[in-house]
Design a protein around this motif. Structure first.
Motif, PDB file in Angstrom:
ATOM      1  N   PHE A   1      -6.532  15.437  -3.952  1.00 29.34           N
ATOM      2  CA  PHE A   1      -6.987  16.188  -2.784  1.00 29.34           C
ATOM      3  C   PHE A   1      -6.111  15.780  -1.603  1.00 29.34           C
ATOM      4  CE2 PHE A   1      -9.608  16.609   1.023  1.00 29.34           C
ATOM      5  CZ  PHE A   1     -10.157  17.867   0.875  1.00 29.34           C
ATOM      6  N   GLU A   2      -5.484  16.746  -0.930  1.00 30.38           N
ATOM      7  CA  GLU A   2      -4.456  16.410   0.051  1.00 30.38           C
ATOM      8  C   GLU A   2      -4.827  16.700   1.500  1.00 30.38           C
ATOM      9  OE1 GLU A   2      -1.002  18.487  -1.276  1.00 30.38           O
ATOM     10  OE2 GLU A   2      -0.601  17.074  -2.906  1.00 30.38           O
ATOM     11  N   ASP A   3      -5.960  17.360   1.751  1.00 25.81           N
ATOM     12  CA  ASP A   3      -6.310  17.749   3.117  1.00 25.81           C
ATOM     13  C   ASP A   3      -7.095  16.623   3.798  1.00 25.81           C
ATOM     14  OD1 ASP A   3      -6.667  19.114   5.435  1.00 25.81           O
ATOM     15  OD2 ASP A   3      -7.955  20.682   4.597  1.00 25.81           O
ATOM     16  N   PHE A   4      -6.401  15.535   4.115  1.00 22.07           N
ATOM     17  CA  PHE A   4      -7.060  14.377   4.711  1.00 22.07           C
ATOM     18  C   PHE A   4      -6.128  13.680   5.690  1.00 22.07           C
ATOM     19  CE2 PHE A   4      -4.861  12.608   1.008  1.00 22.07           C
ATOM     20  CZ  PHE A   4      -4.275  11.466   1.530  1.00 22.07           C
ATOM     21  N   GLU A   5      -6.738  12.823   6.503  1.00 19.14           N
ATOM     22  CA  GLU A   5      -5.998  11.916   7.371  1.00 19.14           C
ATOM     23  C   GLU A   5      -6.533  10.502   7.138  1.00 19.14           C
ATOM     24  OE1 GLU A   5      -6.797  12.777  11.484  1.00 19.14           O
ATOM     25  OE2 GLU A   5      -8.968  12.467  11.263  1.00 19.14           O
ATOM     26  N   ILE A   6      -5.726   9.509   7.430  1.00 22.70           N
ATOM     27  CA  ILE A   6      -6.140   8.119   7.310  1.00 22.70           C
ATOM     28  C   ILE A   6      -6.176   7.518   8.715  1.00 22.70           C
ATOM     29  CG2 ILE A   6      -5.549   5.831   6.414  1.00 22.70           C
ATOM     30  CD1 ILE A   6      -4.180   7.203   4.065  1.00 22.70           C
ATOM     31  N   CYS A   7      -7.345   7.022   9.101  1.00 23.43           N
ATOM     32  CA  CYS A   7      -7.513   6.390  10.416  1.00 23.43           C
ATOM     33  C   CYS A   7      -7.619   4.883  10.227  1.00 23.43           C
ATOM     34  CB  CYS A   7      -8.763   6.927  11.103  1.00 23.43           C
ATOM     35  SG  CYS A   7      -8.761   8.711  11.381  1.00 23.43           S
ATOM     36  N   LEU A   8      -6.528   4.180  10.491  1.00 20.62           N
ATOM     37  CA  LEU A   8      -6.490   2.729  10.372  1.00 20.62           C
ATOM     38  C   LEU A   8      -6.888   2.107  11.706  1.00 20.62           C
ATOM     39  CD1 LEU A   8      -3.149   2.049   8.426  1.00 20.62           C
ATOM     40  CD2 LEU A   8      -5.453   1.545   7.630  1.00 20.62           C
ATOM     41  N   VAL A   9      -7.887   1.235  11.672  1.00 23.19           N
ATOM     42  CA  VAL A   9      -8.311   0.548  12.893  1.00 23.19           C
ATOM     43  C   VAL A   9      -8.031  -0.938  12.706  1.00 23.19           C
ATOM     44  CG1 VAL A   9     -10.183   0.074  14.490  1.00 23.19           C
ATOM     45  CG2 VAL A   9     -10.096   2.267  13.284  1.00 23.19           C
ATOM     46  N   ASP A  10      -7.001  -1.409  13.383  1.00 22.82           N
ATOM     47  CA  ASP A  10      -6.644  -2.830  13.345  1.00 22.82           C
ATOM     48  C   ASP A  10      -7.578  -3.590  14.274  1.00 22.82           C
ATOM     49  OD1 ASP A  10      -5.384  -5.333  13.291  1.00 22.82           O
ATOM     50  OD2 ASP A  10      -4.000  -4.727  14.887  1.00 22.82           O
ATOM     51  N   ASP A  11      -8.484  -4.372  13.676  1.00 25.36           N
ATOM     52  CA  ASP A  11      -9.535  -5.047  14.436  1.00 25.36           C
ATOM     53  C   ASP A  11      -9.069  -6.416  14.944  1.00 25.36           C
ATOM     54  OD1 ASP A  11     -12.066  -5.474  15.512  1.00 25.36           O
ATOM     55  OD2 ASP A  11     -12.851  -6.340  13.656  1.00 25.36           O
ATOM     56  N   GLY A  12      -7.963  -6.399  15.692  1.00 28.54           N
ATOM     57  CA  GLY A  12      -7.458  -7.640  16.278  1.00 28.54           C
ATOM     58  C   GLY A  12      -6.889  -8.618  15.260  1.00 28.54           C
ATOM     59  N   SER A  13      -6.208  -8.111  14.249  1.00 25.39           N
ATOM     60  CA  SER A  13      -5.633  -8.977  13.213  1.00 25.39           C
ATOM     61  C   SER A  13      -4.620  -9.953  13.803  1.00 25.39           C
ATOM     62  CB  SER A  13      -4.955  -8.133  12.124  1.00 25.39           C
ATOM     63  OG  SER A  13      -5.889  -7.305  11.460  1.00 25.39           O
ATOM     64  N   THR A  14      -4.504 -11.112  13.152  1.00 26.80           N
ATOM     65  CA  THR A  14      -3.592 -12.158  13.637  1.00 26.80           C
ATOM     66  C   THR A  14      -2.552 -12.564  12.597  1.00 26.80           C
ATOM     67  OG1 THR A  14      -5.142 -13.893  12.918  1.00 26.80           O
ATOM     68  CG2 THR A  14      -5.341 -13.102  15.194  1.00 26.80           C
ATOM     69  N   ASP A  15      -2.525 -11.862  11.456  1.00 29.98           N
ATOM     70  CA  ASP A  15      -1.632 -12.268  10.363  1.00 29.98           C
ATOM     71  C   ASP A  15      -0.490 -11.287  10.121  1.00 29.98           C
ATOM     72  OD1 ASP A  15      -3.010 -10.120   9.328  1.00 29.98           O
ATOM     73  OD2 ASP A  15      -3.305 -11.019   7.343  1.00 29.98           O
ATOM     74  N   GLY A  16      -0.251 -10.381  11.067  1.00 30.80           N
ATOM     75  CA  GLY A  16       0.795  -9.382  10.897  1.00 30.80           C
ATOM     76  C   GLY A  16       0.293  -8.065  10.339  1.00 30.80           C
ATOM     77  N   THR A  17      -1.008  -7.961  10.103  1.00 28.10           N
ATOM     78  CA  THR A  17      -1.570  -6.718   9.568  1.00 28.10           C
ATOM     79  C   THR A  17      -1.360  -5.553  10.535  1.00 28.10           C
ATOM     80  OG1 THR A  17      -3.242  -7.876   8.261  1.00 28.10           O
ATOM     81  CG2 THR A  17      -3.683  -5.586   8.802  1.00 28.10           C
ATOM     82  N   GLY A  18      -1.473  -5.822  11.841  1.00 27.08           N
ATOM     83  CA  GLY A  18      -1.295  -4.760  12.826  1.00 27.08           C
ATOM     84  C   GLY A  18       0.088  -4.136  12.748  1.00 27.08           C
ATOM     85  N   LEU A  19       1.103  -4.961  12.590  1.00 27.85           N
ATOM     86  CA  LEU A  19       2.473  -4.470  12.458  1.00 27.85           C
ATOM     87  C   LEU A  19       2.629  -3.657  11.181  1.00 27.85           C
ATOM     88  CD1 LEU A  19       5.384  -4.414  13.487  1.00 27.85           C
ATOM     89  CD2 LEU A  19       5.787  -6.579  12.276  1.00 27.85           C
ATOM     90  N   LEU A  20       2.000  -4.123  10.096  1.00 25.46           N
ATOM     91  CA  LEU A  20       2.055  -3.385   8.835  1.00 25.46           C
ATOM     92  C   LEU A  20       1.410  -2.011   8.985  1.00 25.46           C
ATOM     93  CD1 LEU A  20       2.645  -3.170   5.819  1.00 25.46           C
ATOM     94  CD2 LEU A  20       0.490  -4.396   5.377  1.00 25.46           C
ATOM     95  N   CYS A  21       0.308  -1.924   9.708  1.00 24.99           N
ATOM     96  CA  CYS A  21      -0.340  -0.629   9.956  1.00 24.99           C
ATOM     97  C   CYS A  21       0.640   0.343  10.621  1.00 24.99           C
ATOM     98  CB  CYS A  21      -1.565  -0.809  10.852  1.00 24.99           C
ATOM     99  SG  CYS A  21      -2.973  -1.624  10.076  1.00 24.99           S
ATOM    100  N   ASP A  22       1.364  -0.141  11.629  1.00 25.52           N
ATOM    101  CA  ASP A  22       2.336   0.712  12.322  1.00 25.52           C
ATOM    102  C   ASP A  22       3.464   1.141  11.391  1.00 25.52           C
ATOM    103  OD1 ASP A  22       0.893   0.515  14.683  1.00 25.52           O
ATOM    104  OD2 ASP A  22       1.994  -1.260  15.363  1.00 25.52           O
ATOM    105  N   GLU A  23       3.918   0.243  10.537  1.00 26.38           N
ATOM    106  CA  GLU A  23       4.988   0.561   9.594  1.00 26.38           C
ATOM    107  C   GLU A  23       4.541   1.627   8.599  1.00 26.38           C
ATOM    108  OE1 GLU A  23       5.939  -3.181   7.874  1.00 26.38           O
ATOM    109  OE2 GLU A  23       7.105  -3.890   9.614  1.00 26.38           O
ATOM    110  N   LEU A  24       3.302   1.522   8.127  1.00 26.68           N
ATOM    111  CA  LEU A  24       2.781   2.511   7.182  1.00 26.68           C
ATOM    112  C   LEU A  24       2.653   3.876   7.856  1.00 26.68           C
ATOM    113  CD1 LEU A  24       0.028   0.318   5.496  1.00 26.68           C
ATOM    114  CD2 LEU A  24       2.095   1.193   4.383  1.00 26.68           C
ATOM    115  N   ALA A  25       2.234   3.889   9.122  1.00 29.17           N
ATOM    116  CA  ALA A  25       2.087   5.152   9.855  1.00 29.17           C
ATOM    117  C   ALA A  25       3.423   5.841  10.068  1.00 29.17           C
ATOM    118  CB  ALA A  25       1.389   4.895  11.193  1.00 29.17           C
TER     119      ALA A  25
END
Length: 301
Positions: free
Chosen positions: A29-53
């Protein structure tokens, strides 16, 4: 506007997030969006979220100060534009046909679609009345009280739906589900067949590190009561007693090991449970566990 918004709260899950997102981008099923909410991560997860986007336009990212899973989900719902919302934890995955099977069950006469995640399921049943669904939520039967593996109509959410105290770290999904269940008067659709959600077990899961206590259950029950309209309290009190008896059984086992049984007898949790049992004339046969009732009898003296 997309059909489905996938809301993912993320906190320090750098080692799991890529696998999670890969399973979602592979959906039939392809009609979707992914909403990633970085909840103040401190291990580099926030940067990974931006890279995936940057790699896929269906991924949107919001960075917020750490506020807990419920707060992050609320922000994700506010970010979402889809007609339906599905929650996914950042360390889990979904089978490739999961969204397709969930969305096929949507219709104008339902606001909630439940897909099963584990082996236990209601065989042969494809819909539940609102009252039956609410009771199963409170009981915690068939994994229905879990947040993930469900579609919710986005218009059910309001600013109160995901508002829980920070000290509620276990069971906040039940509170959200209850509030959504009482926000709709339509039957709930069930998706049978194979699992629509894969829980990935690891040492960081809250279920592995959380210690259940009488004080916690007392606070949690107060939040559960506030999630149910006051005029409905009497109707759902027997099932709330049943759930608290199940929790008390677990707490009592721990208290016996820790030599804190006397403290448990005089706890606010036990006192309020006893008061509700007497008020509703709840009987042993509804929860036949002799030693537990012996403990309650001694606590009531």
């Amino acid at each position: 506007m997309v059909k489905v918004s996938i809301v993912i709260p993320v906190y320090n899950r750098k080692n799991f997030l890529t696998v999670c997102i890969k399973s979602l981008l592979a959906q039939s099923f392809e009609d979707f969006e992914i909403c990633l909410v970085d909840d103040g991560s401190t291990d580099g997860t926030g940067l990974l979220c931006d890279e995936l986007a940057e790699k896929d336009t269906r991924i949107r990212v919001l960075h917020v100060q750490n506020g807990g899973a419920a707060y992050a989900r609320q922000k994700g719902v506010e970010l979402a534009t889809g007609e339906w919302v599905v929650f996914v934890d950042s360390d889990d995955t979904m089978p490739a046909d999961a969204l397709q099977r969930l969305f096929q069950a949507t219709s104008e006469d339902t606001d909630i679609v439940v897909g099963f995640c584990r082996k236990k399921r209601l065989w042969g049943v494809n819909r539940l009345s609102p009252a039956c669904y609410r009771k199963l939520l409170i009981k915690g039967r068939y994994n229905i009280s879990a947040t993930c593996g469900k579609l919710f109509r986005r218009t059910l959410f309001d600013e109160y739906t995901l508002r829980t105290p920070r000290e509620i770290v276990m069971g906040e999904d039940m509170l959200m589900n209850l509030r959504l269940a009482f926000a709709s008067s339509k039957p709930v659709r069930l998706v049978g067949g194979n699992s629509v959600y894969n829980y990935i077990q690891h040492g960081g899961n809250i279920t592995h590190v959380f210690k259940l206590t009488a004080d916690y259950e007392y606070v949690f029950h107060k939040e559960r009561l506030s999630s149910i309209p006051e005029e409905e309290h009497a109707r759902y009190m027997p099932v709330m007693i049943y759930r608290r008896l199940r929790m008390l059984r677990r707490i009592l086992r721990c208290a016996q090991k820790d030599n804190t049984v006397e403290e448990l007898r005089t706890s606010a949790f036990v006192k309020e449970l006893l008061a509700d049992i007497h008020a509703t004339r709840y009987t042993f046969w509804r929860y036949p566990h002799w030693r537990l009732w012996q403990f309650l009898a001694s606590a009531g003296k």
